[in-house]
Every structure is written in C-alpha cells, then in structure tokens.
Write a protein that holds these residues in place. Structure first.
Motif, PDB file in Angstrom:
ATOM      1  N   PHE A 189       0.819  -1.213   0.000  1.00 21.47           N
ATOM      2  CA  PHE A 189       0.000   0.000   0.000  1.00 21.47           C
ATOM      3  C   PHE A 189       0.852   1.262   0.000  1.00 21.47           C
ATOM      4  CE2 PHE A 189      -2.461   3.378   2.071  1.00 21.47           C
ATOM      5  CZ  PHE A 189      -3.608   3.366   1.295  1.00 21.47           C
ATOM      6  N   TYR A 190       1.974   1.256   0.719  1.00 24.07           N
ATOM      7  CA  TYR A 190       2.802   2.465   0.848  1.00 24.07           C
ATOM      8  C   TYR A 190       3.913   2.549  -0.193  1.00 24.07           C
ATOM      9  CZ  TYR A 190       0.385   3.236   5.258  1.00 24.07           C
ATOM     10  OH  TYR A 190      -0.584   3.460   6.214  1.00 24.07           O
ATOM     11  N   ASP A 191       3.926   1.641  -1.165  1.00 23.75           N
ATOM     12  CA  ASP A 191       4.945   1.704  -2.216  1.00 23.75           C
ATOM     13  C   ASP A 191       4.833   3.037  -2.954  1.00 23.75           C
ATOM     14  OD1 ASP A 191       5.619  -0.839  -1.494  1.00 23.75           O
ATOM     15  OD2 ASP A 191       4.861  -1.811  -3.308  1.00 23.75           O
ATOM     16  N   GLY A 192       5.941   3.744  -3.074  1.00 19.44           N
ATOM     17  CA  GLY A 192       5.969   5.010  -3.797  1.00 19.44           C
ATOM     18  C   GLY A 192       5.631   6.229  -2.969  1.00 19.44           C
ATOM     19  N   VAL A 193       5.186   6.039  -1.718  1.00 22.05           N
ATOM     20  CA  VAL A 193       4.820   7.168  -0.864  1.00 22.05           C
ATOM     21  C   VAL A 193       6.088   7.794  -0.283  1.00 22.05           C
ATOM     22  CG1 VAL A 193       3.580   7.888   1.211  1.00 22.05           C
ATOM     23  CG2 VAL A 193       2.601   6.145  -0.295  1.00 22.05           C
ATOM     24  N   PRO A 216      -1.647   8.823   2.827  1.00 23.90           N
ATOM     25  CA  PRO A 216      -2.774   8.061   2.287  1.00 23.90           C
ATOM     26  C   PRO A 216      -3.649   7.499   3.405  1.00 23.90           C
ATOM     27  CG  PRO A 216      -0.768   6.752   2.186  1.00 23.90           C
ATOM     28  CD  PRO A 216      -0.361   8.117   2.672  1.00 23.90           C
ATOM     29  N   THR A 217      -4.917   7.296   3.097  1.00 27.45           N
ATOM     30  CA  THR A 217      -5.874   6.841   4.118  1.00 27.45           C
ATOM     31  C   THR A 217      -6.794   5.766   3.555  1.00 27.45           C
ATOM     32  OG1 THR A 217      -7.616   8.433   3.544  1.00 27.45           O
ATOM     33  CG2 THR A 217      -5.930   9.172   5.109  1.00 27.45           C
ATOM     34  N   CYS A 218      -7.504   5.129   4.460  1.00 21.84           N
ATOM     35  CA  CYS A 218      -8.566   4.190   4.115  1.00 21.84           C
ATOM     36  C   CYS A 218      -9.725   4.435   5.065  1.00 21.84           C
ATOM     37  CB  CYS A 218      -8.071   2.750   4.259  1.00 21.84           C
ATOM     38  SG  CYS A 218      -9.381   1.505   4.131  1.00 21.84           S
ATOM     39  N   ASP A 219     -10.936   4.505   4.519  1.00 23.87           N
ATOM     40  CA  ASP A 219     -12.123   4.688   5.356  1.00 23.87           C
ATOM     41  C   ASP A 219     -13.257   3.814   4.856  1.00 23.87           C
ATOM     42  OD1 ASP A 219     -11.790   6.847   7.465  1.00 23.87           O
ATOM     43  OD2 ASP A 219     -10.955   7.843   5.706  1.00 23.87           O
ATOM     44  N   VAL A 220     -13.986   3.229   5.790  1.00 25.23           N
ATOM     45  CA  VAL A 220     -15.206   2.496   5.477  1.00 25.23           C
ATOM     46  C   VAL A 220     -16.345   3.504   5.498  1.00 25.23           C
ATOM     47  CG1 VAL A 220     -16.748   0.621   6.138  1.00 25.23           C
ATOM     48  CG2 VAL A 220     -14.276   0.401   6.516  1.00 25.23           C
ATOM     49  N   ASN A 221     -16.986   3.695   4.352  1.00 26.43           N
ATOM     50  CA  ASN A 221     -17.996   4.734   4.211  1.00 26.43           C
ATOM     51  C   ASN A 221     -19.422   4.252   4.428  1.00 26.43           C
ATOM     52  OD1 ASN A 221     -15.859   5.469   1.612  1.00 26.43           O
ATOM     53  ND2 ASN A 221     -16.050   6.851   3.337  1.00 26.43           N
ATOM     54  N   GLU A 244       0.717  11.336  -4.057  1.00 24.77           N
ATOM     55  CA  GLU A 244       1.587  11.202  -5.219  1.00 24.77           C
ATOM     56  C   GLU A 244       2.520  10.004  -5.031  1.00 24.77           C
ATOM     57  OE1 GLU A 244       4.406  14.076  -7.998  1.00 24.77           O
ATOM     58  OE2 GLU A 244       4.262  14.443  -5.840  1.00 24.77           O
ATOM     59  N   GLY A 245       2.653   9.217  -6.088  1.00 26.73           N
ATOM     60  CA  GLY A 245       3.488   8.023  -6.029  1.00 26.73           C
ATOM     61  C   GLY A 245       2.694   6.740  -5.950  1.00 26.73           C
ATOM     62  N   GLN A 246       1.408   6.817  -5.608  1.00 28.42           N
ATOM     63  CA  GLN A 246       0.556   5.630  -5.537  1.00 28.42           C
ATOM     64  C   GLN A 246      -0.237   5.480  -6.835  1.00 28.42           C
ATOM     65  OE1 GLN A 246      -1.379   6.671  -1.659  1.00 28.42           O
ATOM     66  NE2 GLN A 246      -0.862   4.560  -1.107  1.00 28.42           N
ATOM     67  N   ASP A 247      -0.317   4.251  -7.313  1.00 29.08           N
ATOM     68  CA  ASP A 247      -1.053   3.938  -8.534  1.00 29.08           C
ATOM     69  C   ASP A 247      -2.448   3.455  -8.151  1.00 29.08           C
ATOM     70  OD1 ASP A 247      -2.204   2.629 -10.746  1.00 29.08           O
ATOM     71  OD2 ASP A 247      -0.259   2.066 -11.552  1.00 29.08           O
ATOM     72  N   PRO A 248      -3.507   4.181  -8.554  1.00 28.79           N
ATOM     73  CA  PRO A 248      -4.862   3.769  -8.162  1.00 28.79           C
ATOM     74  C   PRO A 248      -5.208   2.341  -8.573  1.00 28.79           C
ATOM     75  CG  PRO A 248      -4.890   5.978  -9.086  1.00 28.79           C
ATOM     76  CD  PRO A 248      -3.513   5.438  -9.316  1.00 28.79           C
ATOM     77  N   ASN A 249      -4.785   1.928  -9.752  1.00 19.79           N
ATOM     78  CA  ASN A 249      -5.110   0.567 -10.203  1.00 19.79           C
ATOM     79  C   ASN A 249      -4.442  -0.483  -9.330  1.00 19.79           C
ATOM     80  OD1 ASN A 249      -6.768   1.277 -12.435  1.00 19.79           O
ATOM     81  ND2 ASN A 249      -4.934   1.776 -13.626  1.00 19.79           N
ATOM     82  N   LYS A 250      -3.192  -0.217  -8.935  1.00 23.64           N
ATOM     83  CA  LYS A 250      -2.495  -1.169  -8.058  1.00 23.64           C
ATOM     84  C   LYS A 250      -3.158  -1.236  -6.687  1.00 23.64           C
ATOM     85  CE  LYS A 250       2.099  -0.928 -10.193  1.00 23.64           C
ATOM     86  NZ  LYS A 250       3.538  -0.562  -9.997  1.00 23.64           N
ATOM     87  N   ILE A 251      -3.593  -0.085  -6.168  1.00 24.72           N
ATOM     88  CA  ILE A 251      -4.263  -0.073  -4.866  1.00 24.72           C
ATOM     89  C   ILE A 251      -5.582  -0.825  -4.934  1.00 24.72           C
ATOM     90  CG2 ILE A 251      -5.296   1.400  -3.097  1.00 24.72           C
ATOM     91  CD1 ILE A 251      -2.223   1.473  -3.193  1.00 24.72           C
ATOM     92  N   ARG A 252      -6.354  -0.576  -5.980  1.00 25.93           N
ATOM     93  CA  ARG A 252      -7.629  -1.281  -6.138  1.00 25.93           C
ATOM     94  C   ARG A 252      -7.415  -2.792  -6.190  1.00 25.93           C
ATOM     95  NH1 ARG A 252      -9.789  -0.484 -11.812  1.00 25.93           N
ATOM     96  NH2 ARG A 252      -8.136  -2.026 -12.112  1.00 25.93           N
TER      97      ARG A 252
END
Length: 464
Positions: free
Chosen positions: A257-261, A307-312, A341-349
C-alpha cells in the motif's frame, strides 16, 4: 483610467450588487440537482439550463451540451486577442440530503441565518459545494462585464453535473469537446481557506479509489436459531476483514500500500508545523479529541499528505425497526482510499481486492464494484498564475495565502492534465465547518462576498 482605479470601480460594483448576487445564488440553490439519484435527472437538467441562461446574460456564448449522464454547460467569451486564456471549472450537482431529519430546515430552501458564534451563514444543500463557490467566480465576471463591458482575459467556462458521482461521463466529454476547451491553464473553485481570515491556494490533492465489496454465502437469508453456529455469516466475515485493514499504529496493512509514498521535504514539513494545526482546533468542534491516523505523524500530515482508508458504509441483514433473527445471505461495504503522489490507483484497487479474497473462508465469495479511480495531483508551486493569484488574495485579505495540500480529491484536476494538458489553479473559500456532504451544509456569507471580490482581483492579476 488606471488599472488600479478600474479595479476599484469593479470592486465597488461587487459590494453595491451583493444583495442581487445572493438572490441569484438562492435561485440556483433551490434546484434539487442531486446527481446520484435518477429521480432528480430533470432537476440536474434544470440546473444546467439555469446556469447557461445566467451566463449568457453576461454576453458569453453559452450552451448546454449532452453527456452520457447529466449535461454540462460550456460558455466562452469573445476575449482579447493575444492575452492569456483560462478555463474555469465548477459543478452544479450536489450530494443527497440524507438523513433528512437532521436538517434544521428544508435543504433546498436556502436562507441567511446566524451561526452560533455570531457569523452570518448561508444554509442549504450546495451552499458551499459547489454552487456557492462557482457563483463567486460568475459574479466576479458579472461585475467586470457590468463596469467595463469586457473580461480582463479570455475565458471558457465549463460546469459539469456529475462531480459528486465520480465524473465518469465527463472525461469522454472532455475528449469529445477538446477543441472548445483548450486554454493556457484551468481555474477551479472547489477548495477551502486555511481559516476564516486566511486565504489558501491548494497545490496538491489526494487521489481516490472507491470500492464496494459484497460478501455472499448462503443462497437465502437464514433463521439464526436453526442455522446459527453452522452457517457462515457474511456480516461477521466482512467486519473481520475490514477490521484487519489497520494495525495498532494506524497504518494500513494491505501489502504494497505504501509503495511510492514519500515523506514531505523537511522545509515544507517545518512550514506546516508552524501552522500549528492541533487536535483542539481541528477535532474539538466536531466532538473529537484524538487524531486517528498514523502514529508519529503531524495531524496536518494525516489529513493532507498521507494516504488513508475509510469504510464509508456497511449494509447487511435486517435493518428495520424491531428485531428479526436472521443470518443474511450477503453483506456489503463501501470503502474509499485517499491516495498521495506516487501511488497507482489501479495497483491499490487490485491489492485491496486480493487482500479481501485471501481472507475469505470457505462457502463465501466476494464481488467488487469500482465507483471511482483517480490519481493524486501535485501542482507546480512556481507556476505563474499561482504567483499572480497569491498577490491578489493578499491584497483582498490583508495576509499571505497559505500554499497547502488538500486531503480531498478533485479527479477533474488530473483529467485536465491528462486530457487537455492543463495545470490547474485551485482557489476556494470553504471553511472546515461548512458541513459539506452532511446535513445543514453552509457557506459563510463573508466567504461568498469576499470570494467574489477575490476572483475579481485574481482575474485582473491573471491578465498581466
């Protein structure tokens, strides 16, 4: 007439016409342009028509153009030859009003009222996000046209109707209308101030991945007295997985998750430290006291540059009045990730989906829906329009504008860069307590007034 004298005449007009500006804002706020609910599609079209007509009254060529979803408004000034050309962006759609019972008054009947601390505020859905904000810009244009008969620079205005649902149909619209939307840079008024006396220019935005996960087990809801202890419960499975997303230090446990951060540069971190954003100032007004992000990070880092994560939202089983002893056949959750910046949305998904699937017990399966996917954006702190806007804001507010990172996401900023090649200048006048996306949304009357005056000055500054 000197440039300064002309600017002062336009500012005087802003002040003299402010009651009319408020009336025009209220007319827009009364339109129930909720983009998420198909039942309000007609209201979204009405909002687009209303804005196109209003902007046309300024002498700009204005029209409503279709998208595969709600329509967009495009307007263009005849402009000045050889001068800079700006593309202004806003959105007319608003969030749903639920829960309605928490509103102090009907959400689409705007009113100016007194805040608990004595401030005058505009209350209504969309008052700040984004109808009040975009109208600060339109009213500044109106003032320039009323006094001088023209705008200080060449201008295209585009206002969309699906920002609150991820702008999925807007990128194809940009591609289709690229020739009409080309400019030197974009202007966006959908951000906030540092505090009610200190203007700000947003220089970075977090990206967004918004996923919905549904866990399924049995082929129907089950009686817990008969099947309890023997059948998998999707709510239990789902909540166990969601609870494991964080470790005891507040870090997200998804592998990679933190790759590139990257950490903030030391000088920027020191600037932010001096802003002295404390839990007392930021959390106490909402009834909280303890920062919940990564331990060892400043609060301003937690909400702006990490970066964050939240259950909505979570849905499953019986949620009506009274009781029903049921083991549900399925349970679902909506989960959002704010990226830097540095995080790829597709990789995170993909990493989130693999994380969930790896923790599913037998007899359970997962289904996923991608609701939004946008990268983070970092803007050039040395761009010429930023320096001009910063000078103009200092003249209006009597203090330097803070250059700040935003924890929110405005996917269109990345879309402008990718599709049109435009950097964006992000100036807004929202405050942290404006209740956007919540009941009793507000916009400070002073923010609306000085927002108009600020854009009046910025338009003049950008012309040189």
């Amino acid at each position: 007439m000197s440039d300064v004298a002309q600017l002062n005449k336009v500012l005087d007009h802003v002040d003299a016409d402010f009651d009319n500006s408020l009336t025009r804002l209220f007319a827009l706020l009364r339109i129930k342009s909720i983009s998420a609910d198909p039942a309000f599609a007609g209201e979204c079209k009405a909002a687009a028509d209303h804005l196109a007509k209003d902007i046309a009254s300024l002498g700009l060529a204005s029209e409503v153009r279709p998208t595969d979803g709600h329509p967009a408004v495009v307007a263009r000034s005849s402009g000045k030859s050889g001068g800079p050309h700006a593309l202004f962006y806003g959105h007319y759609d608003v969030q749903p009003v639920d829960p309605l019972n928490l509103w102090h008054r009907p959400p689409f009947e705007p009113v100016v009222t007194d805040h608990a601390d004595g401030r005058k505020i505009i209350v209504g859905r969309g008052a700040e996000d984004d109808k009040g904000q975009l109208m600060t810009f339109i009213e500044a244009c109106r003032a320039w046209k009323s006094v001088t008969g023209s705008l200080p620079l060449n201008l295209t205005i585009v206002i969309e109707g699906e920002e609150e649902v991820g702008s999925k149909n807007f990128v194809p619209f940009l591609e289709k209308n690229k020739a009409d939307l080309m400019a030197d840079y974009a202007l966006v008024c959908d951000t906030g101030m540092w505090d009610r006396d200190t203007p700000a220019i947003t220089t970075s935005l977090r990206g967004l991945v918004y996923e919905e996960v549904k866990i399924k087990a049995a082929n129907r809801d089950l009686h817990s007295g008969i099947f309890g202890g023997g059948a998998q419960n999707p709510i239990r499975v789902l909540t166990r997985i969601l609870g494991s997303l964080f470790d005891d230090d507040g870090r997200i446990t998804i592998p990679g998750f933190y790759d590139g951060v990257k950490d903030l540069p030391a000088d920027i971190l020191e600037q932010w430290r001096k802003l002295d954003l404390t839990a007392e100032k930021f959390l106490k007004p909402i009834g909280l006291s303890i920062p919940a992000g990564e331990k060892g990070r400043l609060l301003i880092e937690q909400i702006s540059s990490r970066p964050t994560c939240d259950v909505n939202g979570i849905v499953g089983g019986y949620i009506g009045e009274g009781s029903k002893t049921v083991i549900p056949a399925e349970a679902s959750a909506k989960v959002s990730f704010r990226l830097v910046e540095g995080q790829d949305p597709n990789k995170i998904r993909n990493a989130f989906r693999e994380y969930v699937k790896a923790r599913l017990p037998g007899d359970c399966r997962a289904e996923f829906t991608d609701h939004s996917n946008a990268p983070a954006v970092a803007l050039d702190w040395n761009m010429k329009p930023l320096a001009a806007a910063r000078r103009a804001l200092a003249e209006e507010w009597g203090r330097d504008a803070v250059l700040m990172g935003s924890g929110a996401s405005i996917p269109i900023v990345a879309d402008f860069k990718r599709t049109l090649g435009l950097d964006s200048l992000l100036v807004g006048f929202a405050l942290d307590d404006d209740n956007i996306h919540s009941p009793n949304e507000k916009y400070d009357l002073r923010s609306f007034h000085k927002g108009i005056r600020s854009w009046t000055r910025i338009l003049a500054a950008l012309a040189h």
